[in-house]
Design a protein around this motif. Structure first.
Motif, PDB file in Angstrom:
ATOM      1  N   ASN A  50       0.648  -0.979  -0.306  1.00 17.30           N
ATOM      2  CA  ASN A  50       0.054  -0.089  -0.324  1.00 17.30           C
ATOM      3  C   ASN A  50       1.432   1.709  -0.092  1.00 17.30           C
ATOM      4  O   ASN A  50       1.872   1.086   0.470  1.00 17.30           O
ATOM      5  CB  ASN A  50      -0.682  -0.530   1.182  1.00 17.30           C
ATOM      6  N   SER A 104      -3.734  13.549   2.146  1.00 14.79           N
ATOM      7  CA  SER A 104      -5.367  14.010   2.521  1.00 14.79           C
ATOM      8  C   SER A 104      -5.378  14.393   4.174  1.00 14.79           C
ATOM      9  O   SER A 104      -6.561  14.852   4.621  1.00 14.79           O
ATOM     10  CB  SER A 104      -5.496  11.843   2.678  1.00 14.79           C
ATOM     11  N   ALA A 153     -12.276   3.236   7.665  1.00 18.38           N
ATOM     12  CA  ALA A 153     -11.813   3.101   6.514  1.00 18.38           C
ATOM     13  C   ALA A 153     -13.427   2.675   5.830  1.00 18.38           C
ATOM     14  O   ALA A 153     -14.179   2.199   6.858  1.00 18.38           O
ATOM     15  CB  ALA A 153     -11.325   1.533   6.217  1.00 18.38           C
ATOM     16  N   THR A 154     -13.115   3.014   5.016  1.00 15.64           N
ATOM     17  CA  THR A 154     -14.848   2.123   4.201  1.00 15.64           C
ATOM     18  C   THR A 154     -14.350   0.558   3.181  1.00 15.64           C
ATOM     19  O   THR A 154     -14.019   1.246   2.005  1.00 15.64           O
ATOM     20  CB  THR A 154     -15.268   3.376   3.582  1.00 15.64           C
ATOM     21  N   GLN A 189     -14.705  -0.936  -0.047  1.00 22.48           N
ATOM     22  CA  GLN A 189     -14.873  -0.260  -1.325  1.00 22.48           C
ATOM     23  C   GLN A 189     -15.121  -1.881  -1.941  1.00 22.48           C
ATOM     24  O   GLN A 189     -16.333  -2.073  -2.528  1.00 22.48           O
ATOM     25  CB  GLN A 189     -14.423  -0.316  -1.669  1.00 22.48           C
ATOM     26  N   ARG A 229     -10.790  -4.401  -0.279  1.00 21.62           N
ATOM     27  CA  ARG A 229      -9.967  -3.145  -0.818  1.00 21.62           C
ATOM     28  C   ARG A 229     -10.735  -1.882  -0.392  1.00 21.62           C
ATOM     29  O   ARG A 229     -12.438  -2.266   0.459  1.00 21.62           O
ATOM     30  CB  ARG A 229     -10.375  -2.925  -1.749  1.00 21.62           C
ATOM     31  N   VAL A 230     -10.284  -0.646   0.289  1.00 22.39           N
ATOM     32  CA  VAL A 230     -10.897  -0.115   1.533  1.00 22.39           C
ATOM     33  C   VAL A 230     -10.522   1.464   0.996  1.00 22.39           C
ATOM     34  O   VAL A 230      -9.416   1.571   0.363  1.00 22.39           O
ATOM     35  CB  VAL A 230     -10.124  -0.013   2.852  1.00 22.39           C
ATOM     36  N   SER A 231     -11.209   2.260   1.135  1.00 21.86           N
ATOM     37  CA  SER A 231     -10.810   3.804   1.223  1.00 21.86           C
ATOM     38  C   SER A 231      -9.865   4.227   2.896  1.00 21.86           C
ATOM     39  O   SER A 231     -10.897   3.815   3.692  1.00 21.86           O
ATOM     40  CB  SER A 231     -11.972   4.617   0.538  1.00 21.86           C
ATOM     41  N   ASN A 235      -6.459   6.901  -0.652  1.00 25.99           N
ATOM     42  CA  ASN A 235      -6.336   6.226  -0.958  1.00 25.99           C
ATOM     43  C   ASN A 235      -7.433   4.973  -0.630  1.00 25.99           C
ATOM     44  O   ASN A 235      -8.127   3.608   0.134  1.00 25.99           O
ATOM     45  CB  ASN A 235      -4.988   5.114  -0.329  1.00 25.99           C
ATOM     46  N   ASP A 236      -8.031   4.970  -2.076  1.00 25.78           N
ATOM     47  CA  ASP A 236      -9.361   4.379  -2.378  1.00 25.78           C
ATOM     48  C   ASP A 236      -8.566   2.906  -3.084  1.00 25.78           C
ATOM     49  O   ASP A 236     -10.022   2.302  -3.135  1.00 25.78           O
ATOM     50  CB  ASP A 236      -9.878   5.109  -3.256  1.00 25.78           C
ATOM     51  N   ASP A 237      -7.781   2.945  -2.667  1.00 20.88           N
ATOM     52  CA  ASP A 237      -7.128   1.362  -2.847  1.00 20.88           C
ATOM     53  C   ASP A 237      -6.469   0.497  -2.489  1.00 20.88           C
ATOM     54  O   ASP A 237      -5.078   0.012  -2.851  1.00 20.88           O
ATOM     55  CB  ASP A 237      -6.696   1.299  -4.721  1.00 20.88           C
TER      56      ASP A 237
END
Length: 379
Positions: free
Chosen positions: A258, A278, A322-323, A325, A337-339, A343-345
């Motif tokens: 990451n 961010s 984290a969210t 995805q 895979r989280v945001s 970083n969305d990936d």
């Protein structure tokens, strides 16, 4: 070799002097047009009995280094030594080096036994010696019953075994391999990795192996030289490369990482604080940063990130919301895979344990990692 092919089945590896330098590249450069250097000041000492892999993307210079050792290319500058003797002026057939290519390079009109006999015949061995060595070489690669077959009658894996046996049949002290498993499917490739590793351990022969496949390099090597743009970025053991990469290229070429980008805002003892683009702050280990105010790329392995449960007693010095995805089921583990941190990936790899499969896209979770696992590298 100190050991003969008859001893290939012995379980214990040949004992070698770890401090002895068997092969050496000294300030080697290579240019094909006299202007651009394909290899730039390459220095490498290889110990007797060592398995060294030259790893890197296409065009990085690794195969050129192998071809210079074999004698198919000549260094533009510098020297290559074998047992402390310069060999740059020696033709390939006088170097006594075994070679294995990706396309096998077997003679299609010859049987397997005849292919193995050829390097012995050119060395003017007697028929009795040739038969003895061919039989031993076939036994070493477990193809005793295939001596009368032609290459076209063999599978890809069997042909590669023959190519390996032919490189070893005259008992060289050094074997060079140029992406020898690239033409095989995944299962055969994995099988041959362990086969080559077994033979190396049994014979104690020195091997230099070229590949762009990081899994091959990690599986088989004593040490790995990671190439990029004609320069060795890092030379280390597989675990050292994976756990402690020295720059961003090595970190992202070896394994999965990451990536978080920011600026060093503070030094705290052996750690540093990084203010991400961010706006989040991460504590990391400074590895390749010039100081406060310098840009940096953070490297963090997906398996080092933990999902924090509400009742978890363990807490990390880096914790974020984290969210989710995407969640991919891969049998023994889940790839999520989280945001997070802009970083969305951002990837998490978690064991397929009870409760892990309950995550769904859009769900908010807490993730955390230790500063010891997060490395601040060059930007």
């Amino acid at each position: 070799m100190n050991e003969t092919l008859a001893e290939a089945g012995v379980e214990t590896a040949v004992t070698t002097d770890a401090s002895s330098c068997f092969a050496r590249f000294v300030n080697v450069q290579k240019s094909y047009d006299g202007i651009e250097l394909v290899v730039k000041d390459f220095n490498l000492d290889i110990r007797k009995g060592e398995f060294v892999t030259l790893l890197g993307p296409s065009g990085s210079g690794k195969t050129t280094c192998l071809m210079m050792m074999a004698g198919f290319e000549t260094p533009t500058h510098g020297e290559i030594l074998l047992k402390d003797k310069p060999i740059s002026g020696l033709p390939p057939h006088k170097r006594g080096i075994g070679m294995v290519f990706q396309n096998y390079a077997l003679f299609p009109h010859m049987t397997v036994a005849e292919n193995l006999s050829f390097p012995l015949e050119v060395r003017h061995l007697s028929k009795a010696e040739i038969k003895e060595k061919v039989d031993k070489a076939l036994a070493m690669v477990r193809l005793e019953e295939f001596g009368d077959r032609r290459p076209a009658q063999l599978s890809g894996g069997q042909q590669q075994r023959v190519a390996l046996a032919r490189a070893l049949v005259f008992e060289p002290e050094l074997v060079l391999m140029d992406e020898p498993l690239g033409a095989l499917d995944k299962n055969l490739r994995e099988e041959m990795q362990y086969e080559i590793k077994r033979i190396h351990a049994s014979l104690g022969v020195t091997m230099i192996y070229v590949t762009h496949d990081q899994t091959e390099a990690l599986t088989m090597s004593d040490r790995i030289a990671v190439f990029n743009d004609g320069i060795v970025q890092q030379l280390a053991s597989p675990d050292e490369l994976y756990e402690r990469p020295e720059n961003a290229f090595v970190a992202y070429f070896i394994g999965e990482n990451n990536r978080l980008v920011g600026e060093v805002s503070e030094r705290i003892g052996d750690d540093c604080k990084v203010r991400l683009d961010s706006g989040d702050t991460v504590i990391a280990k400074p590895v390749a940063v010039s100081g406060v105010g310098s840009r940096t790329t953070l490297s963090l392995r997906p398996e080092r990130v933990s999902i924090l449960r509400d009742d978890a007693a363990e807490r990390f010095d880096n914790q974020f919301t984290a969210t989710v995805q995407e969640v991919i089921y891969l049998g023994d583990h889940l790839r999520t895979r989280v945001s997070v941190c802009g970083n969305d990936d951002f990837i998490l790899k978690t064991p397929n344990a009870q409760g892990c499969g309950e995550m769904r896209p859009g769900q908010r979770i807490q993730v955390g990692w230790s500063s010891d696992d997060c490395r601040a590298l060059d930007a």
